[in-house]
Design an enzyme around this catalytic site. Structure first.
Site, mmCIF file in Angstrom:
data_model
loop_
_atom_site.group_PDB
_atom_site.id
_atom_site.type_symbol
_atom_site.label_atom_id
_atom_site.label_comp_id
_atom_site.label_asym_id
_atom_site.label_seq_id
_atom_site.Cartn_x
_atom_site.Cartn_y
_atom_site.Cartn_z
ATOM 1 N N ASP A 15 0.659 -1.132 -0.018
ATOM 2 C CA ASP A 15 0.006 -0.122 0.020
ATOM 3 C C ASP A 15 0.805 1.384 -0.087
ATOM 4 O O ASP A 15 0.763 2.078 -0.962
ATOM 5 C CB ASP A 15 -0.916 0.112 1.103
ATOM 6 N N ARG A 95 0.436 4.729 16.526
ATOM 7 C CA ARG A 95 0.228 5.548 15.492
ATOM 8 C C ARG A 95 0.500 7.255 15.928
ATOM 9 O O ARG A 95 0.912 7.873 15.080
ATOM 10 C CB ARG A 95 -1.138 5.336 15.167
ATOM 11 N N ASP A 124 -6.710 3.327 11.737
ATOM 12 C CA ASP A 124 -5.417 4.206 11.689
ATOM 13 C C ASP A 124 -5.702 5.474 10.969
ATOM 14 O O ASP A 124 -4.780 6.206 11.173
ATOM 15 C CB ASP A 124 -4.320 3.111 11.162
ATOM 16 N N SER A 173 -2.447 -9.796 7.356
ATOM 17 C CA SER A 173 -1.926 -8.515 7.420
ATOM 18 C C SER A 173 -1.407 -8.227 8.989
ATOM 19 O O SER A 173 -2.282 -8.509 9.968
ATOM 20 C CB SER A 173 -2.923 -7.544 7.390
HETATM 21 N N1 ARG Z 1 -7.433 -3.504 15.259
HETATM 22 C C1 ARG Z 1 -6.140 -2.870 15.719
HETATM 23 C C2 ARG Z 1 -6.306 -1.304 15.976
HETATM 24 O O1 ARG Z 1 -7.162 -0.719 15.603
HETATM 25 C C3 ARG Z 1 -5.214 -3.346 15.137
HETATM 26 C C4 ARG Z 1 -5.267 -3.084 13.655
HETATM 27 C C5 ARG Z 1 -3.767 -3.494 13.154
HETATM 28 N N2 ARG Z 1 -3.688 -3.671 11.988
HETATM 29 C C6 ARG Z 1 -3.058 -4.612 10.913
HETATM 30 N N3 ARG Z 1 -3.087 -4.562 9.754
HETATM 31 N N4 ARG Z 1 -2.837 -5.832 11.548
HETATM 32 O O2 ARG Z 1 -5.400 -0.922 17.108
#
Ligand code: ARG
Length: 397
Positions: A15, A95, A124, A173
């Site tokens: 991405d 983040r 995110d 992922s």
């Molecule tokens: N759902 C979690 C959050 O929003 C983790 C997301 C992580 N992303 C991934 N591509 N595994 O904090």
């Protein structure tokens, strides 16, 4: 004459890699600067991001923020008993730091625009956007804005000589930092599908964990862990070390349905061995050192803190106020906790503190320091209002 320079948060994945040519071709930027931030992901991952960034972008920065992540984000999370829907968070904590680093580079490079590769479905995008917009930056999110499919992305990557990860290598992922590793996507999107063992990298399955328990000792000063098994650590290494020890015992796995900020439910898998142990130890030490009133009020503060942290609202004024309360509440949370690790479970066995408000002398079955007769008067008034209600009812019958 194009639009000048844009700075992008870069992971090295598909991405964010295709965003580099897209920002030039579709958005008219002349230069793309990529920034990868090290918060404890695998060395290999950060090396790949660095190499690819250097090759594909006009300029690349890799920033080592590991110790800062621990001191400025993880330690506050421990003090706040930070957890969202029952797991310790991880991505959510990292983040804002990553976005802050990208914003700093934008200022350094004189750029007023930043980009990220988040989709329009997850959390995110909002966490990044919030920090960027707080800094007065314009935000471009090509994947979200162009509504791209993975198939299109792979085709576009090939045309632009961007290495494409083999589908069977990365059927999931993964997002990781020193506090937590998250695995989602692919077949895991079916909530009834059992997670296969190969998705885990930090922990063994509890059935395969050693048959003998192991005890670890953690020392805290003002709610911050600083010693593991008697050895002093700066922060990052304590968590790394404990991830190894607790992971071997199958601690800290989570397989859950999570409510994202936008309201979508998602199937998420996590592993966070050290976080599970440290949060359990810290919460236990609070019970030894804080008053009942402090504990009850702090539970509400911790819940709100966790919600704001999950949402990435780290510049929300309330978040600062909650942090001030939490810092003040931790003044006496110092001491030692012994935790037993055994087949996926961690259990506190013992705790001690100079600041403890436990008094063996007062509470013991074997002492007479307190005259038990004093309780007779208290007992006479105890629950008096409920008794009066009952008497009134009887009278009216
Ligand atoms: N759902 C979690 C959050 O929003 C983790 C997301 C992580 N992303 C991934 N591509 N595994 O904090």
């Amino acid at each position: 004459m194009g639009k000048g320079t844009i700075v992008m948060a870069y992971s090295g994945g598909l991405d964010t890699s295709i965003c580099i040519p897209l920002l030039k071709e579709r958005y008219g930027y002349d230069r793309v600067i990529t920034v990868a931030v090290h918060v404890g992901q695998r060395d290999e991952e950060i090396q790949t991001a660095t190499k690819k960034g250097q090759k594909l972008a006009d300029k690349h920065y890799t920033i080592d923020a590991r110790e800062r992540f621990v001191h400025e984000y993880i330690f506050p999370a421990i003090r706040a008993n930070g957890s969202y829907e029952g797991y310790p968070m991880g991505t959510a904590l990292a983040r804002p730091l990553i976005a802050g680093e990208v914003a700093k580079i934008a200022a350094l490079e004189g750029s007023s625009a930043v980009a990220h590769g988040c989709t329009g479905k997850g959390n995110d995008q909002l966490r990044f956007d919030f920090v960027f917009r707080m800094a007065g930056l314009e935000v471009i999110a090509p994947i979200r804005e162009l509504n791209l499919t993975r198939e299109w992305e792979i085709e576009y990557a090939k045309e632009h000589n961007i290495p494409v990860p083999v589908a069977k290598d990365r059927p999931w992922s993964v997002d990781e930092n020193i506090w937590s590793r998250s695995i989602e996507g692919g077949r895991l999107e079916d909530p009834s599908y059992y997670p296969p063992d190969e998705i885990y990298a930090w922990s063994v399955s509890p059935e395969k964990a050693p048959d003998t328990p192991e005890i670890v000792t953690i020392d805290f000063i003002k709610g911050i862990p600083h010693r593991l098994n008697g050895v002093e650590y700066a922060g990052y290494d304590l968590i790394r070390e404990l991830n190894g020890i607790a992971g071997k015992h199958g601690i800290g796995r989570n397989n859950m349905i999570e409510d994202r900020i936008l309201g979508l439910k998602a199937r998420e898998i996590y592993e966070h061995p050290a976080a599970t142990v440290l949060l359990a130890a810290h919460a236990d030490l609070e019970h030894l050192t804080l008053t009942r009133q402090e504990l009850a009020f702090k539970r509400m503060v911790d819940d709100k803190w966790s919600e704001l942290a999950y949402m990435g609202l780290v510049h929300e004024p309330l978040f600062h106020d909650l942090n001030a309360f939490i810092t003040s509440s931790q003044g006496r949370v110092s001491g030692r906790v012994d935790v037993m690790l055994y087949k996926g479970c961690c259990r506190v066995l013992g705790r001690s503190s100079q600041e403890g408000i436990y008094s063996g002398d007062l509470v013991s079955f074997d002492t007479t320091t307190i005259d038990q007769c004093h309780a007779i008067g208290v007992s006479a008034y105890y629950g008096i209002q409920a008794r009066l209600v009952e008497q009134g009812k009887k009278k009216r019958e």
